[in-house]
Design a protein around this motif. Structure first.
Motif, PDB file in Angstrom:
ATOM      1  N   ALA A 131       0.836  -1.208   0.000  1.00  0.00           N
ATOM      2  CA  ALA A 131       0.000   0.000   0.000  1.00  0.00           C
ATOM      3  C   ALA A 131       0.870   1.257   0.000  1.00  0.00           C
ATOM      4  N   ALA A 132       1.933   1.259   0.803  1.00  0.00           N
ATOM      5  CA  ALA A 132       2.838   2.414   0.834  1.00  0.00           C
ATOM      6  C   ALA A 132       3.548   2.594  -0.502  1.00  0.00           C
ATOM      7  N   ASP A 133       3.888   1.486  -1.148  1.00  0.00           N
ATOM      8  CA  ASP A 133       4.523   1.573  -2.472  1.00  0.00           C
ATOM      9  C   ASP A 133       3.558   2.174  -3.496  1.00  0.00           C
ATOM     10  N   ALA A 134       2.310   1.717  -3.456  1.00  0.00           N
ATOM     11  CA  ALA A 134       1.307   2.265  -4.382  1.00  0.00           C
ATOM     12  C   ALA A 134       1.110   3.755  -4.138  1.00  0.00           C
ATOM     13  N   LEU A 146      -5.425  -1.896  -0.767  1.00  0.00           N
ATOM     14  CA  LEU A 146      -4.458  -2.735  -0.060  1.00  0.00           C
ATOM     15  C   LEU A 146      -4.508  -2.498   1.448  1.00  0.00           C
ATOM     16  N   LEU A 147      -4.751  -1.256   1.842  1.00  0.00           N
ATOM     17  CA  LEU A 147      -4.877  -0.974   3.280  1.00  0.00           C
ATOM     18  C   LEU A 147      -6.067  -1.719   3.876  1.00  0.00           C
ATOM     19  N   TRP A 148      -7.179  -1.741   3.178  1.00  0.00           N
ATOM     20  CA  TRP A 148      -8.334  -2.459   3.715  1.00  0.00           C
ATOM     21  C   TRP A 148      -8.089  -3.957   3.727  1.00  0.00           C
ATOM     22  N   ALA A 153      -6.574  -8.570   7.835  1.00  0.00           N
ATOM     23  CA  ALA A 153      -5.656  -9.554   8.406  1.00  0.00           C
ATOM     24  C   ALA A 153      -5.241  -9.211   9.831  1.00  0.00           C
ATOM     25  N   LEU A 154      -5.554  -8.004  10.293  1.00  0.00           N
ATOM     26  CA  LEU A 154      -5.168  -7.579  11.638  1.00  0.00           C
ATOM     27  C   LEU A 154      -6.131  -8.123  12.681  1.00  0.00           C
ATOM     28  N   ASP A 155      -5.623  -8.361  13.871  1.00  0.00           N
ATOM     29  CA  ASP A 155      -6.496  -8.842  14.943  1.00  0.00           C
ATOM     30  C   ASP A 155      -7.381  -7.697  15.438  1.00  0.00           C
ATOM     31  N   HIS A 168      -1.779   2.390  10.567  1.00  0.00           N
ATOM     32  CA  HIS A 168      -2.197   3.777  10.769  1.00  0.00           C
ATOM     33  C   HIS A 168      -1.226   4.757  10.095  1.00  0.00           C
ATOM     34  N   TRP A 169       0.068   4.443  10.090  1.00  0.00           N
ATOM     35  CA  TRP A 169       1.028   5.308   9.390  1.00  0.00           C
ATOM     36  C   TRP A 169       0.634   5.477   7.933  1.00  0.00           C
ATOM     37  N   VAL A 170       0.473   4.338   7.249  1.00  0.00           N
ATOM     38  CA  VAL A 170       0.207   4.409   5.808  1.00  0.00           C
ATOM     39  C   VAL A 170      -1.189   4.971   5.539  1.00  0.00           C
TER      40      VAL A 170
END
Length: 287
Positions: A131-134, A146-148, A153-155, A168-170
């Protein structure tokens, strides 16, 4: 969802504590030798945080020769992508992050570990990195998708402080690039809250830097200056050279007169030190 007070895995070795604790970034000669592939990953994280790019890349090569574990191999590829992205090479970083995703997404998921990163950590690193690359190549819609996917995949209990902070950064950076300072401020504040409950000074400092950047984007330049000055002091104290460079660039943009010139000079000094340590910034116009 409530933030954790401890990380999902313990700082069980000196290298793990140095990678994700509150210690000053060290050079390769100052670190204990690696006894495992996980040690090599921790060493690469430490070295990258201090801007020792050549040494970090060498550590990642060593890791690949030590293991066939898809989690560690994927984390190594994601770390390589992060090093490239810090220097502006987003298209090249996407190749590394794509390799990270290809290594981990088909792999069988194991239960969460208390002694090291696991399948879920590697999946989140790969997808958030992509996501950061995009974002860095101007594909904001893809970055959001990609962030979603990474969020899925996050708990939900936010036990994994590091992947959540990175997400949260990206998310904040994507909002800034989209001209939406309010969501950026929300995500940056969430990153700070999580990072302050975790052990890593580097994650706390970068989160605070994003808060300063979001304040600047919202037009609150005075707050941005104050926050950025505090972040700069922490970067110097803890030897966080890449973040110190990024902070100096921000300070040069929000300061005036002599302060802006001093920040610009500091950014140039940091860039020169990064080059000496094997980091080559992408020139304007380069692919």
């Amino acid at each position: 969802m409530s933030a954790p007070s401890i990380p999902i895995y313990s700082e069980s070795t000196p290298l793990a504590a140095a990678a994700f604790g509150d210690r000053r970034a060290l050079g390769a000669a100052e670190l204990p030798p690696p006894r495992s592939a996980l040690d090599s990953w921790h060493r690469a994280v430490i070295l990258g945080g201090g801007g020792h790019y050549a040494a970090a890349r060498a550590e990642l090569r060593s890791l690949r020769s030590r293991t066939t574990d898809p989690v560690l191999l994927s984390l190594a590829a994601s770390t390589e992508g992060s090093l490239l992205r810090q220097l502006g090479w987003h298209a090249r970083a996407a190749v590394a992050d794509g390799r990270a995703a290809a290594l981990i997404l088909p792999a069988r998921a194991e239960r969460g570990s208390e002694v090291g990163p696991d399948h879920a950590d590697a999946v989140c690193d790969a997808l958030t990195g992509l996501a950061a690359d995009a974002l860095g190549t101007g594909r904001l819609t893809l970055a959001t998708r990609l962030l979603w996917r990474s969020r899925d995949a996050l708990d939900p209990e936010q036990l994994r402080w590091r992947p959540w902070v990175r997400w949260h950064w990206v998310s904040a950076e994507t909002a800034l690039a989209s001209g939406r300072p309010d969501p950026a401020r929300t995500h940056a504040a969430a990153a700070v809250e999580l990072a302050e409950r975790g052990p890593s000074i580097r994650h706390r400092v970068k989160s605070r830097l994003l808060v300063a950047a979001a304040a600047a984007a919202a037009g609150d330049t005075e707050r941005a200056r104050v926050l950025a000055e505090a972040v700069a002091a922490e970067c110097r104290e803890y030897g966080l050279l890449p973040l110190r460079w990024a902070c100096a660039m921000l300070r040069a943009g929000v300061s005036v007169d002599g302060a802006a010139a001093a920040a610009g000079a500091e950014a140039a000094d940091c860039a020169a030190a990064i080059a000496r340590r094997g980091g080559r910034f992408r020139p304007d116009g380069a692919a």
